[in-house]
Design a protein around this motif. Structure first.
Motif, PDB file in Angstrom:
ATOM      1  N   PRO A  60       0.802  -1.235   0.000  1.00 51.11           N
ATOM      2  CA  PRO A  60       0.000   0.000   0.000  1.00 51.11           C
ATOM      3  C   PRO A  60       0.830   1.279   0.000  1.00 51.11           C
ATOM      4  N   ASP A  61       2.090   1.219   0.466  1.00 51.70           N
ATOM      5  CA  ASP A  61       2.943   2.407   0.474  1.00 51.70           C
ATOM      6  C   ASP A  61       3.671   2.609  -0.850  1.00 51.70           C
ATOM      7  N   GLY A  62       3.433   1.736  -1.827  1.00 56.31           N
ATOM      8  CA  GLY A  62       4.058   1.889  -3.135  1.00 56.31           C
ATOM      9  C   GLY A  62       5.423   1.249  -3.258  1.00 56.31           C
ATOM     10  N   GLU A  63       5.884   0.505  -2.237  1.00 58.22           N
ATOM     11  CA  GLU A  63       7.193  -0.142  -2.325  1.00 58.22           C
ATOM     12  C   GLU A  63       7.088  -1.413  -3.163  1.00 58.22           C
ATOM     13  N   ILE A  64       8.033  -1.608  -4.067  1.00 56.82           N
ATOM     14  CA  ILE A  64       8.021  -2.741  -4.978  1.00 56.82           C
ATOM     15  C   ILE A  64       8.375  -4.019  -4.213  1.00 56.82           C
ATOM     16  N   THR A  65       7.487  -5.027  -4.321  1.00 55.50           N
ATOM     17  CA  THR A  65       7.725  -6.317  -3.666  1.00 55.50           C
ATOM     18  C   THR A  65       8.099  -7.404  -4.660  1.00 55.50           C
ATOM     19  N   PHE A  66       7.800  -7.213  -5.947  1.00 55.77           N
ATOM     20  CA  PHE A  66       8.149  -8.205  -6.972  1.00 55.77           C
ATOM     21  C   PHE A  66       8.156  -7.508  -8.329  1.00 55.77           C
ATOM     22  N   GLN A  67       9.063  -7.927  -9.231  1.00 53.12           N
ATOM     23  CA  GLN A  67       9.052  -7.474 -10.615  1.00 53.12           C
ATOM     24  C   GLN A  67       9.400  -8.659 -11.513  1.00 53.12           C
ATOM     25  N   ASN A  68       8.686  -8.755 -12.645  1.00 53.43           N
ATOM     26  CA  ASN A  68       8.897  -9.902 -13.518  1.00 53.43           C
ATOM     27  C   ASN A  68      10.143  -9.703 -14.378  1.00 53.43           C
ATOM     28  N   GLY A  69      10.397 -10.692 -15.252  1.00 54.42           N
ATOM     29  CA  GLY A  69      11.614 -10.644 -16.066  1.00 54.42           C
ATOM     30  C   GLY A  69      11.664  -9.435 -16.971  1.00 54.42           C
ATOM     31  N   ALA A  70      10.522  -9.082 -17.578  1.00 55.15           N
ATOM     32  CA  ALA A  70      10.502  -7.927 -18.467  1.00 55.15           C
ATOM     33  C   ALA A  70      10.809  -6.642 -17.706  1.00 55.15           C
ATOM     34  N   ALA A  71      10.316  -6.528 -16.477  1.00 57.03           N
ATOM     35  CA  ALA A  71      10.609  -5.343 -15.662  1.00 57.03           C
ATOM     36  C   ALA A  71      12.073  -5.304 -15.252  1.00 57.03           C
ATOM     37  N   LEU A  72      12.651  -6.470 -14.925  1.00 56.98           N
ATOM     38  CA  LEU A  72      14.073  -6.514 -14.580  1.00 56.98           C
ATOM     39  C   LEU A  72      14.928  -6.109 -15.772  1.00 56.98           C
ATOM     40  N   GLU A  73      14.543  -6.547 -16.974  1.00 57.36           N
ATOM     41  CA  GLU A  73      15.338  -6.228 -18.159  1.00 57.36           C
ATOM     42  C   GLU A  73      15.264  -4.748 -18.490  1.00 57.36           C
ATOM     43  N   ARG A  74      14.096  -4.149 -18.322  1.00 60.37           N
ATOM     44  CA  ARG A  74      13.927  -2.750 -18.714  1.00 60.37           C
ATOM     45  C   ARG A  74      14.379  -1.769 -17.640  1.00 60.37           C
ATOM     46  N   PHE A  75      14.101  -2.090 -16.362  1.00 60.51           N
ATOM     47  CA  PHE A  75      14.366  -1.125 -15.294  1.00 60.51           C
ATOM     48  C   PHE A  75      15.514  -1.544 -14.375  1.00 60.51           C
ATOM     49  N   GLY A  76      15.990  -2.802 -14.490  1.00 56.40           N
ATOM     50  CA  GLY A  76      16.966  -3.286 -13.533  1.00 56.40           C
ATOM     51  C   GLY A  76      16.290  -3.662 -12.225  1.00 56.40           C
ATOM     52  N   SER A  77      17.063  -4.149 -11.278  1.00 57.97           N
ATOM     53  CA  SER A  77      16.503  -4.555  -9.994  1.00 57.97           C
ATOM     54  C   SER A  77      16.064  -3.328  -9.203  1.00 57.97           C
ATOM     55  N   ARG A  78      14.813  -3.350  -8.709  1.00 56.23           N
ATOM     56  CA  ARG A  78      14.261  -2.214  -7.971  1.00 56.23           C
ATOM     57  C   ARG A  78      13.793  -2.628  -6.584  1.00 56.23           C
ATOM     58  N   GLY A  79      14.328  -3.722  -6.072  1.00 52.07           N
ATOM     59  CA  GLY A  79      13.925  -4.191  -4.757  1.00 52.07           C
ATOM     60  C   GLY A  79      14.159  -3.139  -3.687  1.00 52.07           C
ATOM     61  N   GLY A  80      13.142  -2.895  -2.862  1.00 49.52           N
ATOM     62  CA  GLY A  80      13.240  -1.908  -1.792  1.00 49.52           C
ATOM     63  C   GLY A  80      12.963  -0.490  -2.235  1.00 49.52           C
ATOM     64  N   GLN A  81      12.821  -0.246  -3.546  1.00 45.06           N
ATOM     65  CA  GLN A  81      12.508   1.089  -4.048  1.00 45.06           C
ATOM     66  C   GLN A  81      11.001   1.225  -4.246  1.00 45.06           C
ATOM     67  N   THR A  82      10.553   2.452  -4.480  1.00 44.43           N
ATOM     68  CA  THR A  82       9.141   2.701  -4.726  1.00 44.43           C
ATOM     69  C   THR A  82       8.866   2.689  -6.221  1.00 44.43           C
ATOM     70  N   LEU A  83       7.614   2.424  -6.573  1.00 46.47           N
ATOM     71  CA  LEU A  83       7.225   2.436  -7.987  1.00 46.47           C
ATOM     72  C   LEU A  83       7.324   3.846  -8.560  1.00 46.47           C
ATOM     73  N   VAL A  84       7.119   4.860  -7.724  1.00 45.03           N
ATOM     74  CA  VAL A  84       7.260   6.243  -8.193  1.00 45.03           C
ATOM     75  C   VAL A  84       8.662   6.475  -8.738  1.00 45.03           C
TER      76      VAL A  84
END
Length: 733
Positions: A60-84
């Motif tokens: 609910p606070d917008g923190e990323i808990t999972f990203q699929n392969g396409a998201a990892l390829e395009r944005f890199g690892s975003r664990g612990g960051q917000t979607l904003v």
């Protein structure tokens, strides 16, 4: 006595056991809920893992808990960051958009929005997962199809690869050469990285094969790679027949930028090319000499770095993305230019920049209006109070009059900014343009002077329109004054009106006029005209083609804002040295039997003829404005109670012995705003009249009508007479 004590012990033991069982049940339920949420998250993760579109799950606070392969390829690892933080790479200022979408998804279960970014159109969708999670998906909508049925039918070997080297598609021609479907580029090419325009070696079942590579970069980091196989023993990579038939726009250049060869696809983009032409003769808009760019590419300093340039062709406007690749042929260094059409991309970029510019100007205008109009209200209001104590023959009266006039000029300037940003306070009513323009003709004839002839032509059955008469008159005056200035030697200005019925949508200048009935107004001159490269900028604020000191650059931008706020459109057609034609499309309305009355104009400040018996509650957070308004109303004879915010006003209303005739309140205040507290107060005092005041038309006044019954809107800055007259009209007689 032992029996009761034993009974008490048993009772306490029973209660303790019950509480222990209850705690165990609660803990078991918590564990069960946690397991269900974990299983749900795991199921969602498995479901979207292979999705080709980047997908995220957030708390609910917008923190990323999972990203699929396409998201990892395009944005890199975003664990612990917000979607904003991740979405800031896609479009500017994503916080408000994501918050709005998450709130809507929480209420409805899911929602989506289509957004325009610098890379094209994207669709962002969100689904609620359980009670405390959200699934986000980003889909490119304007992505050009690659690796489809069309690629299967061409005989030229090609593939589509991601930025990481993963092969997303191979056509049949390439599969026959390689012998199988492979997944990565290093399984095909033995000499990575690839250099478009140069030879590369690929591995085949029959041994190594030399090929010339052509590469087209696409959205999302994908690339289309075309291979031109060379016969055994072939040294030179250039095959004229194959070069000509390649489905990729290519040019071969000398080291000095001279064009050596252009294939069919490139000629379709560039048009006719003169013999011995150089690259600098074909393109413009790099921001530095094209010869320097060519020299950097030959030296390897700008190799394969794309640039978006404007093609020099007079028939139409074409933007191309050009990539220069260094090559060596028969011992000579040259270049291969790969061209791709970027006209649509530039159009989307222009729309994005224009929308951002409009939003920035709107925010600026709103902030200026709210604060600056408060200052102007206090200045002009206290000036009115001083003028009441001075006769026109008084030496100080002229100075006070100058203060008042300049305050009005400042208010007019703010009004122009508000008109451009479409936040101007409108007073729309049904009007007949024939009467409006006829009344305006006398003033226009004085404006154009003796050298210019003004002709007015009307459609005899012209339909009425709904607009703010004063604002529409300002539009016509701005257009006529510009037409006059474009004809320093004199000429004719024609104003024409007609009814137009569009049977289908009219699309022009990145706008779409819906089909239906319209009233069209044209202002035509015989002036110097406007150059084609300036037509796209004339409605921008502070842009002017006049010399310094002759124009503010707000005339056409003001006209644009007023017309758009009225629900219409404005277009310009111009030919240099022949003249210009400004065309207004205004929505037509059915003719009404009753004519809507005009608002009465405020008179000059005068002393009240007799005291008025009424009680006013004045709510205004700006102390100078509140002081002026209170004194003005008291001079009129009213009893005035003052409050600096909505909360204080509601506390005053708790005294039921106080009877108020009118509430006078600002709209925007710290804490509770004007419409909110008024709606609360009217529950107990439903017959009280209301006067809303504000520096600009807020969303609650979007249609020109106040949000509650028995209320009116008085825009800031207002004069003493306007305030007292408005309040007097609201008092029941």
């Amino acid at each position: 006595m032992l029996v009761p004590e034993r009974m008490m012990t048993l009772l306490l033991a029973s209660v303790a056991g019950t509480l222990a069982v209850l705690a165990a049940v609660v803990r078991l339920a918590g564990f069960s809920l946690a397991r269900r949420r974990a299983r749900l998250r795991e199921a969602i993760s498995h479901f979207v893992e292979q999705d080709a579109a980047p997908s995220f799950t957030t708390d609910p606070d917008g923190e990323i808990t999972f990203q699929n392969g396409a998201a990892l390829e395009r944005f890199g690892s975003r664990g612990g960051q917000t979607l904003v933080h991740a979405m800031s790479e896609v479009f500017a200022h994503p916080a408000a958009t994501l918050a709005r979408m998450q709130q809507k998804a929480a209420a409805l279960g899911a929602t989506h929005e289509d957004l325009v970014t610098r890379r094209g159109h994207v669709r962002l969708s969100v689904h609620q997962i359980g009670e405390e999670g959200f699934l986000w998906r980003l889909e490119d909508m304007a992505e050009r199809p690659t690796g489809g049925r069309g690629a299967e039918t061409i005989s030229l070997p090609m593939l589509t690869a991601s930025r990481s080297g993963t092969i997303l598609f191979m056509n049949e021609a390439l599969r026959r050469i390689v012998g199988e479907r492979v997944r990565t580029l290093d399984r095909i090419f033995t000499d990575l990285p690839l250099h478009p325009g140069e030879e590369h070696e690929i591995a085949t079942p029959d041994g190594p094969l030399r090929c010339v590579i052509a590469e087209i970069e696409g959205p999302g980091g994908r690339s289309e790679i075309y291979l031109l196989p060379l016969p055994a023993g072939r040294v030179a990579p250039h095959d004229p027949a194959s070069f000509e038939s390649l489905p990729v726009a290519l040019m071969r250049l000398g080291a000095d930028g001279r064009v050596l060869a252009v294939n069919r696809a490139a000629r379709a983009l560039l048009g006719q090319i003169a013999p011995e032409a150089r690259l600098s003769d074909l393109f413009e808009g790099l921001g530095r000499p094209v010869t320097d760019w060519v020299a950097d590419a030959v030296a390897g300093r700008a190799d394969r770095r794309p640039e978006v340039l404007r093609a020099r062709r007079g028939d139409r406007e074409v933007y191309l993305q050009v990539t220069l690749s260094r090559m060596v042929e028969e011992g000579k260094v040259g270049l291969v230019a790969v061209l791709s059409d970027a006209t649509q991309l530039k159009t989307l970029e222009a729309q994005f920049v224009q929308s951002q510019k409009m939003q920035a100007i709107g925010q600026l205008a709103g902030g200026v209006a709210h604060d600056f109009n408060n200052l102007l209200t206090a200045i002009s209001g206290h000036c009115d109070l001083l003028m009441l104590r001075h006769d026109k023959g008084d030496p100080d009266y002229a100075d006070l009059d100058q203060i008042s006039q300049n305050a009005n000029r400042a208010a007019s300037l703010v009004g122009q900014l508000l008109a451009f940003s479409r936040k101007q306070t409108m007073n729309p009513r049904i009007i007949d343009l024939r009467d409006t323009l006829s009344d305006l003709t006398h003033l226009l004839n004085r404006l154009v002077g003796e050298k210019v002839v003004l002709n007015l032509t009307h459609d005899p059955d012209l339909k009425p329109i709904r607009a703010d008469k004063r604002q529409l008159e300002q539009v016509i005056m701005n257009l006529v004054v510009n037409a006059r200035d474009a004809m320093p030697g004199g000429g004719e200005i024609r104003i024409e009106t007609e009814n137009v019925t569009l049977t289908e949508d009219l699309r022009r200048d990145r706008a779409t006029v819906a089909k239906g009935d319209w009233v069209v107004v044209r202002v035509i001159d015989e002036g110097v005209g406007i150059a084609a490269d300036k037509l796209q900028k004339i409605f921008e604020p502070f842009y002017t083609t006049k010399r310094t000191g002759e124009g503010t650059g707000l005339g056409l931008s003001t006209a644009y804002g007023i017309v758009k706020q009225t629900g219409g459109y404005i277009f310009c057609d111009s030919v240099v040295a022949s003249g210009s034609c400004f065309t207004l499309y205004l929505p037509a309305h059915e003719r009404l039997a009753l004519v809507e009355p005009e608002a009465a104009e405020a008179s000059a400040p005068v002393l009240p003829p007799e005291p008025m018996n009424a009680t006013i509650l004045l709510v205004e957070d700006e102390a100078p404005v509140r002081a002026f308004a209170s004194r003005a109303l008291k001079l009129r004879g009213y009893t005035v109670f003052e409050a600096e915010n909505a909360e204080e006003a509601l506390r005053i209303l708790e005294d039921e012995s106080l009877i108020f005739d009118v509430f006078v309140t600002d709209v925007i205040m710290p804490g509770m705003d004007g419409p909110t507290w008024v709606a609360e107060a009217l529950k107990a005092r439903p017959d009280t009249a209301v006067v809303f005041v504000s520096g600009y038309a807020e969303d609650v006044f979007r249609d020109g009508r106040p949000p509650v019954t028995n209320s009116v809107f008085l825009p800031k800055p207002f004069s003493l007479s306007e305030l007292t007259a408005t309040v007097q009209n609201q008092i029941p007689h």
